[in-house]
Design a protein around this motif. Structure first.
Motif, PDB file in Angstrom:
ATOM      1  N   HIS A  15       0.993  -1.144  -0.068  1.00  0.00           N
ATOM      2  CA  HIS A  15       0.071   0.061   0.085  1.00  0.00           C
ATOM      3  C   HIS A  15       0.689   1.200  -0.107  1.00  0.00           C
ATOM      4  O   HIS A  15       0.473   2.176  -0.838  1.00  0.00           O
ATOM      5  N   ALA A  16       1.939   1.261   1.040  1.00  0.00           N
ATOM      6  CA  ALA A  16       2.780   2.428   0.977  1.00  0.00           C
ATOM      7  C   ALA A  16       3.613   2.678  -0.370  1.00  0.00           C
ATOM      8  O   ALA A  16       3.683   3.715  -0.755  1.00  0.00           O
ATOM      9  N   GLU A  20       2.245   6.519  -6.922  1.00  0.00           N
ATOM     10  CA  GLU A  20       1.233   7.348  -7.567  1.00  0.00           C
ATOM     11  C   GLU A  20       1.614   8.899  -7.281  1.00  0.00           C
ATOM     12  O   GLU A  20       1.282   9.657  -8.107  1.00  0.00           O
ATOM     13  N   TYR A  21       2.124   9.211  -6.191  1.00  0.00           N
ATOM     14  CA  TYR A  21       2.669  10.467  -5.842  1.00  0.00           C
ATOM     15  C   TYR A  21       3.382  10.938  -6.839  1.00  0.00           C
ATOM     16  O   TYR A  21       3.566  12.020  -7.339  1.00  0.00           O
ATOM     17  N   PHE A  44       4.146   9.561  -9.871  1.00  0.00           N
ATOM     18  CA  PHE A  44       3.948   9.605 -10.987  1.00  0.00           C
ATOM     19  C   PHE A  44       3.057  11.148 -11.135  1.00  0.00           C
ATOM     20  O   PHE A  44       3.224  11.820 -12.420  1.00  0.00           O
ATOM     21  N   GLU A  45       2.148  11.388 -10.281  1.00  0.00           N
ATOM     22  CA  GLU A  45       1.437  12.844 -10.420  1.00  0.00           C
ATOM     23  C   GLU A  45       2.305  13.873 -10.561  1.00  0.00           C
ATOM     24  O   GLU A  45       1.997  14.773 -11.348  1.00  0.00           O
ATOM     25  N   SER A  46       3.533  13.884  -9.624  1.00  0.00           N
ATOM     26  CA  SER A  46       4.422  14.872  -9.591  1.00  0.00           C
ATOM     27  C   SER A  46       5.079  15.194 -10.928  1.00  0.00           C
ATOM     28  O   SER A  46       5.435  16.213 -11.359  1.00  0.00           O
ATOM     29  N   ASN A  47       5.497  13.970 -11.470  1.00  0.00           N
ATOM     30  CA  ASN A  47       5.869  14.193 -12.841  1.00  0.00           C
ATOM     31  C   ASN A  47       5.264  14.546 -14.310  1.00  0.00           C
ATOM     32  O   ASN A  47       5.570  15.018 -14.864  1.00  0.00           O
ATOM     33  N   VAL A  48       3.755  14.193 -13.848  1.00  0.00           N
ATOM     34  CA  VAL A  48       2.970  14.575 -14.960  1.00  0.00           C
ATOM     35  C   VAL A  48       2.494  16.095 -14.914  1.00  0.00           C
ATOM     36  O   VAL A  48       2.425  16.764 -15.825  1.00  0.00           O
ATOM     37  N   ASN A  49       2.641  16.458 -13.833  1.00  0.00           N
ATOM     38  CA  ASN A  49       2.080  18.149 -13.617  1.00  0.00           C
ATOM     39  C   ASN A  49       3.678  18.982 -13.480  1.00  0.00           C
ATOM     40  O   ASN A  49       4.297  19.195 -13.708  1.00  0.00           O
TER      41      ASN A  49
END
Length: 134
Positions: free
Chosen positions: A119-120, A126-127, A129-134
């Motif tokens: 889970h961690a 996910e964090y 991935f989201e940081s790299n996308v934005n």
């Protein structure tokens, strides 16, 4: 190696009259919480350790074996228990090695730990991935 009775476990007879291992560590963890469980494991370590060397040695385990209901184990079985948790190869268990061994001998706690780690890791990926996308 057989599944001997260890701290945080009980044996009971099943319907066939065979001795059955019951893992008590998950119940202890639920009741005491993480910190409480570690404290109890440390207390168990202190009962078993060689007071002069501050580690669990074969001799200290053999002397304390009746406290754990292990008095019927042969010397080679006690040595195997030590070897199972002896990560640094010094022939004894320090406090960390003992606590890790107790967790490893608890299948339910190991599964819970793996699930928490999964889970961690998923959250971290996910964090990222989201940081790299934005």
């Amino acid at each position: 190696m057989q599944n001997p009775k260890v701290m945080g476990s009980e044996t009971r007879m099943n319907v066939c009259g065979e001795e059955e291992f019951e893992d008590m560590l998950p119940k202890m963890a639920e009741k005491l919480g993480g910190e409480g469980l570690i404290k109890e494991l440390c207390n168990g370590f202190n009962l078993l350790k060689d007071k002069d060397k501050d580690v669990i040695t074969f001799e200290s385990l053999k002397c304390s074996s009746s406290l754990l209901g292990l008095q019927d184990l042969r010397d080679d079985e006690l040595m195997n228990m030590l070897k199972e948790g002896d990560y640094d190869g010094d022939g004894a268990l320090n406090q960390m090695e003992f606590c890790v061994l107790m967790f490893r001998l608890s299948p339910e706690l190991m599964m819970e730990s793996e699930a928490l780690l999964d889970h961690a890791l998923k959250q971290e990926f996910e964090y990222e991935f989201e940081s790299n996308v934005n």
